[in-house]
Design an enzyme around this catalytic site. Structure first.
Site, short mmCIF file in Angstrom:
data_model
loop_
_atom_site.label_atom_id
_atom_site.label_comp_id
_atom_site.label_asym_id
_atom_site.label_seq_id
_atom_site.Cartn_x
_atom_site.Cartn_y
_atom_site.Cartn_z
N LYS A 18 50.31 35.14 34.14
CA LYS A 18 51.08 36.47 34.22
C LYS A 18 52.05 36.61 35.09
O LYS A 18 52.14 35.63 35.99
CB LYS A 18 49.95 37.67 34.39
CG LYS A 18 49.24 37.70 32.99
CD LYS A 18 48.54 38.83 32.94
CE LYS A 18 47.89 39.24 31.56
NZ LYS A 18 47.09 40.43 31.41
N ARG A 44 39.90 35.23 30.64
CA ARG A 44 40.58 35.23 29.49
C ARG A 44 41.65 34.29 29.64
O ARG A 44 42.61 34.59 30.50
CB ARG A 44 40.96 36.46 28.62
CG ARG A 44 41.66 36.50 27.41
CD ARG A 44 42.06 37.83 27.17
NE ARG A 44 42.74 37.83 25.84
CZ ARG A 44 43.95 37.93 25.47
NH1 ARG A 44 44.80 37.71 26.65
NH2 ARG A 44 44.40 37.65 24.32
#
Length: 259
Positions: free
Chosen positions: A207, A241
């Site tokens: 991210k 995840r």
């Protein structure tokens, strides 16, 4: 130490921030799913709608067209569906999905909660401020940890009241979903505030916060992603995840042996 389970990310989208377009062909997607499971993923998360910052609207028909051919080929494999739509949830559950991962925490589609109440699957409730197209415009909180925690606590109670078994609920603080770098860091530092509510899934792989902290491009963020996965493990997360399954599984196994 309890090592988190690994959820492998499989985006069937042309525009996801990290792997958009790589798995558009059903055969490529199924091969990737099998590879993730062989590498140690507990489950593979299938998604047909990008929810990256600034993502455009995707119609229900388009989302179903993306995921349907892959779902039909996953018989017998452990997988979850990443969607906000009840119709897509139902399609995936009919194909054998064991878990629904909804970035809107079942607030986007009024049909989602009653559907899942009758299906007995696990449900991931994620916090997102706003919608993907606008969520990163100017996120503001007075106390991001308390506000996100309290919002998720309310969603848990709403889902339980709607018929979902509390033991089936997992929560996700939504790193990068309507949060600034400082907001994300605060949530990461205080993940234990969320583990007190329910099992926590941490989704921070590749991210933007890693890029902001290090300058690394998306395809250079494996080290940062592993650091965040190990941090999540130390904070008691039940799931991580991730895109890079084999590397994460190895890191967690070593961490679990020495922690």
């Amino acid at each position: 130490m309890r090592v988190p389970r690994v959820l492998g990310i499989l985006n069937l989208t042309p525009d996801s921030f990290s792997d958009g377009g790589r798995f558009a062909a059903p055969e490529a997607a199924v091969a990737a799913a099998r590879a993730m499971l062989e590498a140690g993923a507990a489950m593979v998360d299938i998604g047909g709608e990008s929810t990256r910052p600034g993502a455009p609207f995707v119609s229900e028909a388009e989302e179903l067209a993306r995921v349907g051919p892959v779902l039909d080929r996953l018989a017998g494999l452990p997988f979850s569906i990443d969607t906000r739509r009840a119709s897509v949830m139902a399609r995936a559950l009919d194909a054998g999905a064991a878990m629904v991962n909804d970035v809107s925490a079942l607030t986007h589609d009024p049909a989602a909660l009653p559907l899942l109440a009758g299906r007995g699957c696990d449900v991931v409730l994620m916090h997102m401020a706003g919608a993907p197209a606008t969520m990163q415009a100017a996120p503001r909180y007075d106390d991001v940890v308390a506000e996100v925690r309290d919002w998720l606590a309310r969603r848990i109670e709403a889902c339980v009241a709607g018929g979902i078994d509390r033991d089936r609920i997992v929560i996700d603080p939504g790193i990068g979903f309507g949060k600034s770098l400082d907001h994300n860091l605060a949530l990461l530092r205080h993940l234990d505030a969320f583990t007190a509510l329910a099992p926590v899934m941490l989704g921070a792989s590749r991210k933007a916060l890693i890029g902001k902290l290090t300058g690394a491009a998306v395809d250079e963020r494996l080290p940062g992603s592993l650091a965040l996965a190990l941090h999540g493990a130390a904070k008691g997360c039940a799931w991580v995840r991730v895109h890079d399954v084999a590397e994460t599984v190895q890191a967690l196994r070593v961490w679990g042996a020495v922690a």
